[in-house]
Design an enzyme around this catalytic site. Structure first.
Site, mmCIF file in Angstrom:
data_model
loop_
_atom_site.group_PDB
_atom_site.id
_atom_site.type_symbol
_atom_site.label_atom_id
_atom_site.label_comp_id
_atom_site.label_asym_id
_atom_site.label_seq_id
_atom_site.Cartn_x
_atom_site.Cartn_y
_atom_site.Cartn_z
ATOM 1 N N LYS A 185 -13.882 -6.656 -8.601
ATOM 2 C CA LYS A 185 -14.531 -6.297 -9.870
ATOM 3 C C LYS A 185 -13.718 -6.942 -10.991
ATOM 4 C CE LYS A 185 -16.030 -1.937 -12.124
ATOM 5 N NZ LYS A 185 -16.036 -0.469 -11.973
ATOM 6 N N SER A 195 -20.518 1.577 -12.624
ATOM 7 C CA SER A 195 -20.255 0.316 -13.267
ATOM 8 C C SER A 195 -19.921 -0.829 -12.304
ATOM 9 C CB SER A 195 -19.087 0.470 -14.251
ATOM 10 O OG SER A 195 -17.903 0.797 -13.560
ATOM 11 N N SER A 240 -18.523 5.190 -10.282
ATOM 12 C CA SER A 240 -18.785 3.750 -10.429
ATOM 13 C C SER A 240 -18.706 2.938 -9.154
ATOM 14 C CB SER A 240 -17.826 3.146 -11.465
ATOM 15 O OG SER A 240 -18.255 3.464 -12.765
#
Lengths: 468, 96
Positions: free
Chosen positions: A74, A149, A173
């Site tokens: 990420k 996210s 997330s």
């Protein structure tokens, strides 16, 4: 069966090579560009590392437990080889001078970071629509959100670009996008994996973990990631060991507050089907109550913005990132932060400033911190009698792009079932459980007590076999 | 019901060092009111005599020897991440 182990074995035996693995992963990433799951690729560095690993293998050296396995982090993990933006404008040009401990640990075992995954800017959001670089599209239906996210991380795995990715989970997330895209998402016990070198969001709930196609892969990656790090004082001594023995009969509690009318019927049905399979496998299952579950979102959206407002104070246009033109220092701060943050970042910072202001501090922030104590007590009470708690990951399947963007509060509601585990620090995983008539994936959530991560994964692995 | 005036939004923005545009102030006002109204439900919970929780995995007072750790990163590398540098220092607009 472990996809990762297959790659490691193929690379070790010479039937494939690290270079071939990286080239193929880079090609897949380029072929799937339309999903916008990946913000940048580390082409040059990844290929160089692949060559190094191949030459070590040729010499008969031990190249590590993950030798030749490509992965994506990420874009809130500091990495070499391409920028680390946190999907924000203010860090748009940031080249990290160090790497996150998690990335270093994976690289020490021969894994190769090939790129960075899209996210909601600074991980603020549940759809990846708050990215400064456009939303990621759902792997199954491109008219729908990836979730967030860690949306890019989940989609990159679902599309088979790489066998595993790294995500971060502050309020769901990792688990929510895993559920929306039909992959496995692990939110470990708070403190299991070092967060050093990961862009901080809310330090009392942030954890990092893997997203994978199957449980065996998640166990393998967790085994490498877990452990104490001198650079992160919140890390626990390594307690994670994949469970090899047969899974004992578990006492499972269905959290009734998570199975409410607000959950879409198909999500509820798929969750109930999974529960039925647990029963068939010989586990005892009964309904339990976590009375504070409906209050968790309110706790979360006080505590987390408070911590966000502190953690994001460092983005001032001075030390790193993008600086706005200004005639004095005050204007420089104010404009750099206005131009560099997305609207949701600003909302959370302002809410944080509000709940921490004198006059509101006790009524909001400390009230939430006291409520958190009561929540933990309720979890502890349940874990005296039950090994595992179960419920949906989210009340809905992946929603349409743009559906919730006008109403921040509606977007927050997608976190309603995942925030309890973060507030209590306990491990929780999202496991693919089925799909709706439309073909949209649905995950179930398994929650355990502190440090029961390996047992949760072992149970999920035993059920995976039943599901096939 | 929490109610937030425009002036309060501007004040919060100033506490947060964010220069909001006029349009942003208007939209923030509505959003913040909605969010604060939602989280205000927590005030109905009786927490009398309950200690607050700030840390969840039981660790406390984690310290280490007061020694310099070599992160393997040079001063030049760190300075290079700043938008403006001059003479091995980060450059900022005139403060005084």
């Amino acid at each position: 069966m472990s996809n990762i182990q297959n790659i490691v074995d193929a690379v070790a035996s010479g039937s494939s090579s690290a270079k071939a693995q990286v080239e193929e992963a880079l090609k897949r990433a380029n072929d799937k560009k339309d999903f916008n799951a990946i913000l940048s690729l580390t082409n040059e560095r990844a290929l160089k590392r692949a060559d190094e690993i191949d030459s070590r293998i040729k010499k008969g050296e031990n190249a590590g437990r993950l030798a030749g396995v490509p992965f994506v982090a990420k874009d809130n993990f500091l990495t070499f080889g391409s920028p680390t933006t946190a999907a924000s404008k203010i860090l748009g040009n940031f080249e990290a001078p160090i790497q996150a401990t998690a990335v270093e640990k994976l690289e020490a075992e021969g894994a190769i970071c090939i790129g960075k995954a899209n996210l909601d800017a600074f991980a603020h959001g549940g759809s990846t629509e708050n990215s400064a670089y456009g939303p990621t599209k759902n792997a199954v239906d491109t008219a729908r959100v990836a979730g967030g996210s860690s949306g890019g991380s989940a989609v990159a795995v679902a599309l088979d670009i790489v066998p595993f990715t790294l995500g971060s989970d502050t309020g769901g997330s990792i688990r929510q996008p895993a559920s929306f895209n039909g992959v496995v998402g692990v939110k470990p016990t708070y403190g299991t994996v070092s967060r050093f070198g990961v862009v901080a969001m809310a330090s009392s709930t942030d954890v990092i973990g893997p997203i994978t196609k199957n449980i065996a892969d998640a166990e393998l990656v967790m085994d490498v990631l877990a452990g104490k790090d001198d650079y992160d004082a919140t890390t626990l001594p390594d307690f994670f060991k994949p469970q090899t023995e047969q899974v004992k009969k578990q006492k499972v509690g269905i959290v009734k507050e998570l199975m409410s009318d607000g959950v879409e019927p198909e999500v509820l049905k798929i969750t109930n089907d999974y529960i039925e399979k647990l029963r068939t496998a010989g586990h005892s299952v009964e309904e339990v109550s976590l009375p504070l579950a409906p209050m968790c979102l309110a706790m979360y959206y006080i505590i987390v913005p408070a911590e966000v407002s502190s953690n994001l104070a460092r983005y001032d246009g001075i030390r790193y990132g993008v600086r706005a033109g200004a005639k004095d220092l005050g204007e420089l701060y104010g404009k750099s932060r206005d131009q560099g943050f997305e609207p949701e970042n600003k909302r959370r910072i302002l809410i944080g400033s509000y709940v921490l202001s004198s006059g509101y501090y006790d009524a909001y922030y400390n009230q939430a911190a006291r409520a958190r104590t009561l929540l933990i007590q309720q979890f502890n009470g349940l874990f005296e009698k039950y090994d595992v708690l179960i419920g949906p990951v989210t009340p809905t399947v992946a929603f349409k792009l743009g559906e919730n963007t006008d109403d921040p509060l509606k977007m927050y509601m997608t976190d309603v079932m995942t925030t309890p585990a973060n507030l209590a620090g306990v491990p929780a995983i999202s496991v693919p459980a089925g799909e709706t008539a439309e073909g949209l994936p649905v995950g179930v959530q398994l929650i355990g007590q502190l440090k029961s991560d390996a047992a949760l994964l072992a149970l999920a692995r035993s059920m995976e076999a039943n599901n096939e | 019901m929490a109610s937030i005036s425009k002036d309060e939004v501007v004040h919060l923005a100033s506490l947060s060092n964010i220069t909001l545009t006029d349009d942003e102030v208007v939209s923030m006002q509505a959003d913040l009111e909605n969010i604060l109204n939602y989280v205000s439900q927590l005030s109905t919970l009786d927490t009398t005599g309950v200690d607050p929780t700030y840390q969840v995995n039981g660790l406390e007072n984690i310290d280490r020897a007061d020694e310099v750790i070599d992160y393997g990163v040079s001063r030049e590398q760190l300075l290079a991440t700043a938008p403006e540098q001059s003479e091995h220092q980060i450059k900022v607009p005139k403060v005084i």
